[in-house]
Scaffold this motif. Structure first.
Motif, PDB file in Angstrom:
ATOM      1  N   GLN A  23       0.856  -1.176   0.000  1.00  0.00           N
ATOM      2  CA  GLN A  23       0.000   0.000   0.000  1.00  0.00           C
ATOM      3  C   GLN A  23       0.900   1.236   0.000  1.00  0.00           C
ATOM      4  O   GLN A  23       1.828   1.335   0.795  1.00  0.00           O
ATOM      5  CB  GLN A  23      -0.900   0.026   1.239  1.00  0.00           C
ATOM      6  N   ILE A  24       0.653   2.159  -0.886  1.00  0.00           N
ATOM      7  CA  ILE A  24       1.424   3.391  -0.937  1.00  0.00           C
ATOM      8  C   ILE A  24       0.703   4.420  -0.075  1.00  0.00           C
ATOM      9  O   ILE A  24      -0.455   4.748  -0.329  1.00  0.00           O
ATOM     10  CB  ILE A  24       1.572   3.902  -2.381  1.00  0.00           C
ATOM     11  N   PRO A  25       1.397   4.931   0.940  1.00  0.00           N
ATOM     12  CA  PRO A  25       0.732   5.897   1.823  1.00  0.00           C
ATOM     13  C   PRO A  25       0.569   7.246   1.123  1.00  0.00           C
ATOM     14  O   PRO A  25       1.238   7.540   0.134  1.00  0.00           O
ATOM     15  CB  PRO A  25       1.711   6.010   2.994  1.00  0.00           C
ATOM     16  N   ASP A  26      -0.321   8.066   1.673  1.00  0.00           N
ATOM     17  CA  ASP A  26      -0.434   9.443   1.205  1.00  0.00           C
ATOM     18  C   ASP A  26       0.876  10.137   1.528  1.00  0.00           C
ATOM     19  O   ASP A  26       1.449   9.943   2.610  1.00  0.00           O
ATOM     20  CB  ASP A  26      -1.590  10.158   1.895  1.00  0.00           C
ATOM     21  N   LEU A  27       1.366  10.954   0.588  1.00  0.00           N
ATOM     22  CA  LEU A  27       2.665  11.594   0.740  1.00  0.00           C
ATOM     23  C   LEU A  27       2.548  13.110   0.731  1.00  0.00           C
ATOM     24  O   LEU A  27       1.618  13.660   0.146  1.00  0.00           O
ATOM     25  CB  LEU A  27       3.594  11.150  -0.400  1.00  0.00           C
ATOM     26  N   VAL A  28       3.503  13.767   1.383  1.00  0.00           N
ATOM     27  CA  VAL A  28       3.615  15.220   1.353  1.00  0.00           C
ATOM     28  C   VAL A  28       5.050  15.591   1.012  1.00  0.00           C
ATOM     29  O   VAL A  28       5.985  14.839   1.282  1.00  0.00           O
ATOM     30  CB  VAL A  28       3.201  15.886   2.692  1.00  0.00           C
ATOM     31  N   SER A  29       5.208  16.765   0.442  1.00  0.00           N
ATOM     32  CA  SER A  29       6.535  17.297   0.141  1.00  0.00           C
ATOM     33  C   SER A  29       7.125  17.910   1.408  1.00  0.00           C
ATOM     34  O   SER A  29       6.437  18.080   2.423  1.00  0.00           O
ATOM     35  CB  SER A  29       6.437  18.358  -0.946  1.00  0.00           C
ATOM     36  N   THR A  47      12.003  15.345  -2.084  1.00  0.00           N
ATOM     37  CA  THR A  47      11.890  14.448  -0.939  1.00  0.00           C
ATOM     38  C   THR A  47      10.423  14.424  -0.521  1.00  0.00           C
ATOM     39  O   THR A  47       9.769  15.468  -0.475  1.00  0.00           O
ATOM     40  CB  THR A  47      12.757  14.936   0.235  1.00  0.00           C
ATOM     41  N   VAL A  48       9.908  13.235  -0.244  1.00  0.00           N
ATOM     42  CA  VAL A  48       8.530  13.089   0.214  1.00  0.00           C
ATOM     43  C   VAL A  48       8.511  12.340   1.544  1.00  0.00           C
ATOM     44  O   VAL A  48       9.439  11.587   1.852  1.00  0.00           O
ATOM     45  CB  VAL A  48       7.645  12.354  -0.826  1.00  0.00           C
ATOM     46  N   LEU A  49       7.449  12.563   2.292  1.00  0.00           N
ATOM     47  CA  LEU A  49       7.264  11.916   3.590  1.00  0.00           C
ATOM     48  C   LEU A  49       5.835  11.406   3.674  1.00  0.00           C
ATOM     49  O   LEU A  49       4.937  11.976   3.048  1.00  0.00           O
ATOM     50  CB  LEU A  49       7.487  12.920   4.730  1.00  0.00           C
ATOM     51  N   ALA A  50       5.630  10.370   4.467  1.00  0.00           N
ATOM     52  CA  ALA A  50       4.275   9.858   4.682  1.00  0.00           C
ATOM     53  C   ALA A  50       3.483  10.887   5.487  1.00  0.00           C
ATOM     54  O   ALA A  50       3.943  11.374   6.526  1.00  0.00           O
ATOM     55  CB  ALA A  50       4.305   8.525   5.410  1.00  0.00           C
ATOM     56  N   THR A  51       2.321  11.232   4.975  1.00  0.00           N
ATOM     57  CA  THR A  51       1.475  12.233   5.620  1.00  0.00           C
ATOM     58  C   THR A  51       1.181  11.865   7.078  1.00  0.00           C
ATOM     59  O   THR A  51       1.247  12.715   7.960  1.00  0.00           O
ATOM     60  CB  THR A  51       0.142  12.388   4.847  1.00  0.00           C
TER      61      THR A  51
END
Length: 153
Positions: A93-99, A133-137
């Motif tokens: 499952q790909i989590p929602d991501l934020v910059s 770079t992205v991080l899990a929301t």
């Protein structure tokens, strides 16, 4: 409405390429994202992603569509919740991501501070994607809800 994985093996022995393509095209028009082929037993094999409120309704829709189109009875039926099917297949499952900029806004700190936190290993989900770079929301918002210290390192 969730998607459910429905597998139907029909009593059509040694289906022709034309039969397989005809079934695939019709089910594709219904929006069922079909994979159609020949089962190990040599029968017409149909795998569908069926939108429905529950697995029972998805099974009924998938079986009826496949049987009506092929003009044959189902020999094998298997249905699973879409998430369960994905897990069984090993799909992550790909989590929602934020910059970084979005994380900074959520945390009410500067982008540089978020980058410092990433460099210090405080965000285990941080990943480079191309030049960004992205991080899990949920990891970022979890810091807000847990009032985790975001002061300089």
């Amino acid at each position: 409405m969730k998607h459910h994985a429905v597998y139907v093996e029909l009593d059509v022995n040694q289906p022709t390429t034309e039969q397989i393509e005809g079934v695939r095209e019709y089910l594709d028009q219904l929006g069922y994202s079909p994979a159609v082929g020949t089962s190990p037993a040599g029968r017409l094999d149909v795998q569908l992603s069926v939108p429905a409120d529950d697995v029972y309704m998805a099974t009924a829709r998938g079986v009826v569509a496949a049987q009506q189109l092929a003009g044959a009875k189902a020999v094998t039926i298997e249905s699973r919740d879409g998430d369960e099917y994905d897990a069984m297949q090993g799909f992550a499952q790909i989590p929602d991501l934020v910059s970084v900029a979005q994380a900074a806004e959520i945390l009410q700190v500067s982008r540089q501070r978020v980058q410092q936190m990433i460099d210090a290993g405080q965000f285990v989900t941080a990943r480079k994607v191309g030049n960004s770079t992205v991080l899990a929301t949920n990891e970022v918002t979890g810091r807000v809800h847990n009032s985790t210290d975001t002061s300089p390192v």
